[in-house]
Motif scaffolding. Sequence first.
Motif, short mmCIF file in Angstrom:
data_model
loop_
_atom_site.label_atom_id
_atom_site.label_comp_id
_atom_site.label_asym_id
_atom_site.label_seq_id
_atom_site.Cartn_x
_atom_site.Cartn_y
_atom_site.Cartn_z
N TRP A 12 0.83 -1.20 0.00
CA TRP A 12 0.00 0.00 0.00
C TRP A 12 0.87 1.26 0.00
CZ3 TRP A 12 -0.94 3.36 4.42
CH2 TRP A 12 -1.90 4.34 4.17
N ILE A 13 1.94 1.25 0.81
CA ILE A 13 2.86 2.39 0.83
C ILE A 13 3.50 2.56 -0.55
CG2 ILE A 13 5.03 3.26 1.81
CD1 ILE A 13 4.25 1.86 4.43
N GLY A 14 3.92 1.45 -1.15
CA GLY A 14 4.52 1.51 -2.47
C GLY A 14 3.56 2.06 -3.52
N ALA A 15 2.29 1.62 -3.44
CA ALA A 15 1.29 2.11 -4.39
C ALA A 15 1.07 3.61 -4.24
CB ALA A 15 -0.02 1.35 -4.20
N LEU A 16 1.16 4.12 -3.02
CA LEU A 16 1.00 5.56 -2.80
C LEU A 16 2.21 6.35 -3.32
CD1 LEU A 16 -0.52 5.68 0.82
CD2 LEU A 16 -1.71 5.85 -1.38
N LEU A 17 3.39 5.72 -3.28
CA LEU A 17 4.60 6.41 -3.73
C LEU A 17 4.78 6.37 -5.24
CD1 LEU A 17 7.16 5.16 -1.04
CD2 LEU A 17 6.09 7.41 -1.18
N ALA A 18 4.15 5.41 -5.91
CA ALA A 18 4.36 5.23 -7.35
C ALA A 18 4.10 6.49 -8.17
CB ALA A 18 3.51 4.07 -7.85
N PRO A 19 3.01 7.27 -7.91
CA PRO A 19 2.79 8.47 -8.71
C PRO A 19 3.93 9.48 -8.62
CG PRO A 19 0.78 7.86 -7.56
CD PRO A 19 1.87 6.99 -7.01
N LEU A 20 4.65 9.49 -7.50
CA LEU A 20 5.79 10.39 -7.39
C LEU A 20 6.88 10.00 -8.38
CD1 LEU A 20 6.12 10.79 -3.51
CD2 LEU A 20 5.15 12.42 -5.15
N LEU A 21 7.12 8.70 -8.54
CA LEU A 21 8.13 8.25 -9.49
C LEU A 21 7.72 8.56 -10.92
CD1 LEU A 21 9.13 4.82 -7.91
CD2 LEU A 21 10.09 7.09 -7.50
N THR A 22 6.42 8.48 -11.18
CA THR A 22 5.92 8.86 -12.51
C THR A 22 6.14 10.35 -12.74
OG1 THR A 22 4.25 7.11 -12.45
CG2 THR A 22 3.90 8.90 -13.99
N ARG A 23 5.86 11.16 -11.74
CA ARG A 23 6.03 12.60 -11.87
C ARG A 23 7.50 12.97 -12.04
NH1 ARG A 23 3.41 15.75 -7.05
NH2 ARG A 23 1.66 14.54 -7.87
N TRP A 24 8.38 12.21 -11.41
CA TRP A 24 9.81 12.48 -11.52
C TRP A 24 10.43 11.85 -12.78
CZ3 TRP A 24 10.68 10.80 -5.75
CH2 TRP A 24 10.19 11.82 -4.92
N GLN A 25 9.60 11.26 -13.63
CA GLN A 25 10.06 10.69 -14.90
C GLN A 25 11.09 9.57 -14.72
OE1 GLN A 25 8.80 11.78 -18.18
NE2 GLN A 25 7.30 12.40 -16.66
N VAL A 26 10.90 8.77 -13.68
CA VAL A 26 11.77 7.61 -13.47
C VAL A 26 11.50 6.60 -14.58
CG1 VAL A 26 12.30 5.69 -11.92
CG2 VAL A 26 11.85 7.97 -10.98
N PRO A 27 12.55 6.06 -15.22
CA PRO A 27 12.34 5.09 -16.30
C PRO A 27 11.43 3.95 -15.89
CG PRO A 27 14.64 5.72 -16.19
CD PRO A 27 13.98 6.35 -15.01
N LEU A 28 10.57 3.52 -16.81
CA LEU A 28 9.51 2.52 -16.65
C LEU A 28 8.29 3.09 -15.95
CD1 LEU A 28 11.34 -0.84 -15.76
CD2 LEU A 28 10.70 0.05 -17.99
N PHE A 29 8.47 4.07 -15.06
CA PHE A 29 7.33 4.70 -14.41
C PHE A 29 6.80 5.87 -15.23
CE2 PHE A 29 9.34 2.39 -11.04
CZ PHE A 29 8.32 2.02 -10.19
#
Length: 221
Positions: free
Chosen positions: A179-196
Amino acid sequence: MSELMRLALVGIAGGLLVFALILLPSIWLQRRRFGRVRPARLVGVAVICVYTMSLAGLTVAPAYDVEVTCRSRSGGVARWDPFHSVAEVLGMQRGGAGLLELATSFPVLQVLMNMALFVPLGMILRGVFRQDATTSVALSMLLSALIEVTQYTGAFGLYPCGVRIADIEDLIANGIGAWIGALLAPLLTRWQVPLFAREERRLDEDPDPRDGVEDLFRRGF
């Protein structure tokens, strides 16, 4: 070398081997989907492979000598009390343990480790495979339940006894971590992390009419 370190190293080696096996298909899928190959995305695939194999090694592989373990038990061993770690910590507190001792005690570290193990899974399911948060947590808990069953049954009979202890508390901790990971995932997308990061085919690339097959894999690679 501790058993935990040994299992982690085996997981890393296994993950790199899996990545080597899927390297060429990953390059092919990237070229078809995005029109080019980005090394950063390949690194992301490698990280996921290493994480997946490390997770399997740390949760399913025997942590101790199988022969020695099976001398003292028959069948599987399960803990059904979801709050036994809380009870252990409270017992230590009543015994006079200080705050630092409690925070670094085995019950606390075990719960935190089980949470940490599934944080990346929640991030991957939501950020890479584009599942919603609820689905990401549900899939993570299904995997966690499968791991606990595997531990209880001795890898479904591969070992003569349950070489690991199935623990409902682990299932809960894994779910919280996912659940914590799922909440953090949009941040990685916003930061343009590869694959995210959301990435589409470049405009100067002609679409491939066969992309319908590749779309099955587009969320992962």
